[in-house]
Structures are given as structure tokens and as C-alpha cells.
Design a protein around this motif. Structure first.
Motif, PDB file in Angstrom:
ATOM      1  N   ASP A 247       0.810  -1.221  -0.072  1.00  0.00           N
ATOM      2  CA  ASP A 247       0.022  -0.199  -0.019  1.00  0.00           C
ATOM      3  C   ASP A 247       0.834   1.255  -0.072  1.00  0.00           C
ATOM      4  O   ASP A 247       0.426   2.308  -0.451  1.00  0.00           O
ATOM      5  N   TRP A 248       2.070   1.323   0.538  1.00  0.00           N
ATOM      6  CA  TRP A 248       2.796   2.480   0.834  1.00  0.00           C
ATOM      7  C   TRP A 248       3.954   2.254  -0.153  1.00  0.00           C
ATOM      8  O   TRP A 248       4.924   3.175  -0.050  1.00  0.00           O
ATOM      9  N   GLY A 249       4.255   1.399  -1.121  1.00  0.00           N
ATOM     10  CA  GLY A 249       5.348   1.284  -1.831  1.00  0.00           C
ATOM     11  C   GLY A 249       5.785  -0.064  -2.203  1.00  0.00           C
ATOM     12  O   GLY A 249       4.954  -0.952  -1.913  1.00  0.00           O
ATOM     13  N   GLU A 250       7.031  -0.369  -2.363  1.00  0.00           N
ATOM     14  CA  GLU A 250       7.563  -1.815  -2.428  1.00  0.00           C
ATOM     15  C   GLU A 250       7.962  -2.218  -1.077  1.00  0.00           C
ATOM     16  O   GLU A 250       8.685  -1.374  -0.259  1.00  0.00           O
ATOM     17  N   LEU A 251       7.830  -3.519  -0.944  1.00  0.00           N
ATOM     18  CA  LEU A 251       8.106  -4.274   0.231  1.00  0.00           C
ATOM     19  C   LEU A 251       9.220  -5.373  -0.265  1.00  0.00           C
ATOM     20  O   LEU A 251       8.985  -6.036  -1.079  1.00  0.00           O
ATOM     21  N   TYR A 252      10.441  -5.011   0.216  1.00  0.00           N
ATOM     22  CA  TYR A 252      11.731  -6.034  -0.281  1.00  0.00           C
ATOM     23  C   TYR A 252      11.630  -7.109   0.661  1.00  0.00           C
ATOM     24  O   TYR A 252      11.761  -6.910   1.994  1.00  0.00           O
ATOM     25  N   ARG A 253      11.813  -8.207   0.358  1.00  0.00           N
ATOM     26  CA  ARG A 253      12.040  -9.447   0.820  1.00  0.00           C
ATOM     27  C   ARG A 253      13.413  -9.953   0.790  1.00  0.00           C
ATOM     28  O   ARG A 253      13.838 -10.036  -0.493  1.00  0.00           O
ATOM     29  N   VAL A 254      13.851 -10.647   1.832  1.00  0.00           N
ATOM     30  CA  VAL A 254      15.229 -11.202   1.721  1.00  0.00           C
ATOM     31  C   VAL A 254      15.198 -12.666   1.672  1.00  0.00           C
ATOM     32  O   VAL A 254      14.563 -13.040   2.859  1.00  0.00           O
TER      33      VAL A 254
ATOM     34  N   GLN B 109      14.096 -19.934   2.412  1.00  0.00           N
ATOM     35  CA  GLN B 109      13.906 -19.474   3.637  1.00  0.00           C
ATOM     36  C   GLN B 109      13.798 -17.747   3.494  1.00  0.00           C
ATOM     37  O   GLN B 109      14.585 -16.992   3.282  1.00  0.00           O
ATOM     38  N   LEU B 110      12.777 -17.479   3.970  1.00  0.00           N
ATOM     39  CA  LEU B 110      12.350 -15.886   4.189  1.00  0.00           C
ATOM     40  C   LEU B 110      13.168 -15.468   5.510  1.00  0.00           C
ATOM     41  O   LEU B 110      12.877 -15.850   6.720  1.00  0.00           O
ATOM     42  N   LEU B 111      14.316 -14.388   5.395  1.00  0.00           N
ATOM     43  CA  LEU B 111      15.050 -13.959   6.113  1.00  0.00           C
ATOM     44  C   LEU B 111      14.404 -12.652   7.025  1.00  0.00           C
ATOM     45  O   LEU B 111      14.563 -12.561   8.064  1.00  0.00           O
ATOM     46  N   GLY B 112      13.684 -11.804   6.159  1.00  0.00           N
ATOM     47  CA  GLY B 112      12.974 -10.693   6.826  1.00  0.00           C
ATOM     48  C   GLY B 112      12.375  -9.716   5.440  1.00  0.00           C
ATOM     49  O   GLY B 112      12.890 -10.105   4.226  1.00  0.00           O
ATOM     50  N   THR B 113      12.085  -8.702   5.753  1.00  0.00           N
ATOM     51  CA  THR B 113      11.596  -7.847   5.009  1.00  0.00           C
ATOM     52  C   THR B 113      12.053  -6.295   5.335  1.00  0.00           C
ATOM     53  O   THR B 113      12.648  -6.077   6.463  1.00  0.00           O
ATOM     54  N   PHE B 114      12.204  -5.519   4.308  1.00  0.00           N
ATOM     55  CA  PHE B 114      12.719  -3.950   4.540  1.00  0.00           C
ATOM     56  C   PHE B 114      11.761  -3.133   3.419  1.00  0.00           C
ATOM     57  O   PHE B 114      11.466  -3.663   2.424  1.00  0.00           O
ATOM     58  N   TYR B 115      11.797  -1.828   3.954  1.00  0.00           N
ATOM     59  CA  TYR B 115      10.727  -0.842   3.271  1.00  0.00           C
ATOM     60  C   TYR B 115      11.290   0.601   3.318  1.00  0.00           C
ATOM     61  O   TYR B 115      11.972   0.820   4.460  1.00  0.00           O
ATOM     62  N   HIS B 116      11.268   1.416   2.452  1.00  0.00           N
ATOM     63  CA  HIS B 116      11.311   3.006   2.672  1.00  0.00           C
ATOM     64  C   HIS B 116      10.267   3.555   3.311  1.00  0.00           C
ATOM     65  O   HIS B 116       9.208   3.468   2.797  1.00  0.00           O
ATOM     66  N   ASN B 117      10.419   4.008   4.384  1.00  0.00           N
ATOM     67  CA  ASN B 117       9.137   5.009   5.050  1.00  0.00           C
ATOM     68  C   ASN B 117       9.268   6.167   4.389  1.00  0.00           C
ATOM     69  O   ASN B 117      10.132   6.982   3.970  1.00  0.00           O
ATOM     70  N   LEU B 118       7.856   6.832   4.888  1.00  0.00           N
ATOM     71  CA  LEU B 118       8.002   8.311   4.588  1.00  0.00           C
ATOM     72  C   LEU B 118       8.707   9.352   4.838  1.00  0.00           C
ATOM     73  O   LEU B 118       8.875  10.477   4.386  1.00  0.00           O
ATOM     74  N   GLU B 119       9.506   9.060   5.966  1.00  0.00           N
ATOM     75  CA  GLU B 119      10.444   9.806   6.587  1.00  0.00           C
ATOM     76  C   GLU B 119      11.930   9.803   6.131  1.00  0.00           C
ATOM     77  O   GLU B 119      12.777  10.358   6.617  1.00  0.00           O
ATOM     78  N   GLY B 120      12.016   8.750   5.062  1.00  0.00           N
ATOM     79  CA  GLY B 120      13.222   8.711   4.448  1.00  0.00           C
ATOM     80  C   GLY B 120      13.991   7.542   4.965  1.00  0.00           C
ATOM     81  O   GLY B 120      15.198   7.494   4.426  1.00  0.00           O
ATOM     82  N   LYS B 121      13.682   6.766   5.871  1.00  0.00           N
ATOM     83  CA  LYS B 121      14.550   5.822   6.470  1.00  0.00           C
ATOM     84  C   LYS B 121      13.959   4.396   5.982  1.00  0.00           C
ATOM     85  O   LYS B 121      13.044   4.496   5.242  1.00  0.00           O
ATOM     86  N   TRP B 122      15.103   3.576   5.879  1.00  0.00           N
ATOM     87  CA  TRP B 122      14.601   2.328   5.551  1.00  0.00           C
ATOM     88  C   TRP B 122      14.446   1.428   6.980  1.00  0.00           C
ATOM     89  O   TRP B 122      15.220   1.338   7.777  1.00  0.00           O
TER      90      TRP B 122
END
Length: 100
Positions: free
Chosen positions: A40-47, A52-65
Motif C-alpha cells: 500500500d505504501w510502496g515496495e516491500l523488499y523480501r530477503v 527461507q524468508l529471512l526478513g523484509t525491509f521498506y522505505h518509509n515516508l520519513e526517508g528511513k529504511w
């Protein structure tokens, strides 16, 4: 003779150290893959490590990952996408250092 004993101890320690370094060099780096899915907020990156899924990360609205390793409720704030990726890999115990 003291000098000979000292030399033998040093040579033995050096041989053990070389064997240890050779053992570390045999470590195989995991095959990490990254994909993404729309969110909903952009791309969700999966590692992934294989299937085996290790985790996820995304870029938030404040510019942080924001990184969230699997099996953890914590969300870690990172300055770069590389930092988020490394955090996920390290938390899963898959970080391999190059000793060469």
C-alpha cells in the motif's frame, strides 16, 4: 635449549593460525536473493536464503529504511537499504567476512 623451544612454540602457533584461517576461507557465503512485492505504501523488499524468508525491509515516508527480520517483532530504522539488508542477514547469523 630455551631458544629452540621458543621457536618451536612460535612455529606451532603459526601453523595452527594458518589452519584456522584456511578453515574460515572454506566458509561458503549464503546465496541471498532479494525480491519485492507492491505494498500500500510502496515496495516491500523480501530477503531470501534459498526458500527461507529471512526478513523484509521498506522505505518509509520519513526517508528511513525499516528492516524487520523474521521471527522478530522489532523494526530497525536504517539510513540505507544496504544497512537494512545487512542487518537482516546478520541477525540471521549469515554474515560471512572475507578474510583474504
Amino acid at each position: 635449549m630455551i631458544v629452540q623451544d621458543e621457536f618451536d612454540n612460535q612455529a606451532s602457533a603459526q601453523a595452527e593460525f594458518k589452519e584456522y584461517v584456511d578453515h574460515l576461507a572454506d566458509a561458503v557465503a549464503p546465496e541471498i536473493e532479494i525480491d519485492s512485492v507492491p505494498d500500500d505504501w510502496g515496495e516491500l523488499y523480501r530477503v531470501w536464503n534459498g526458500s527461507q524468508l529471512l526478513g523484509t525491509f521498506y522505505h518509509n515516508l520519513e526517508g528511513k529504511w525499516i528492516a524487520q527480520p523474521c521471527n522478530s517483532d522489532k523494526r530497525h530504522s536504517c539510513n540505507t537499504s544496504d544497512s537494512a539488508l545487512l542487518l537482516i542477514i546478520a541477525v540471521n547469523g549469515l554474515l560471512v567476512a572475507d578474510v583474504a
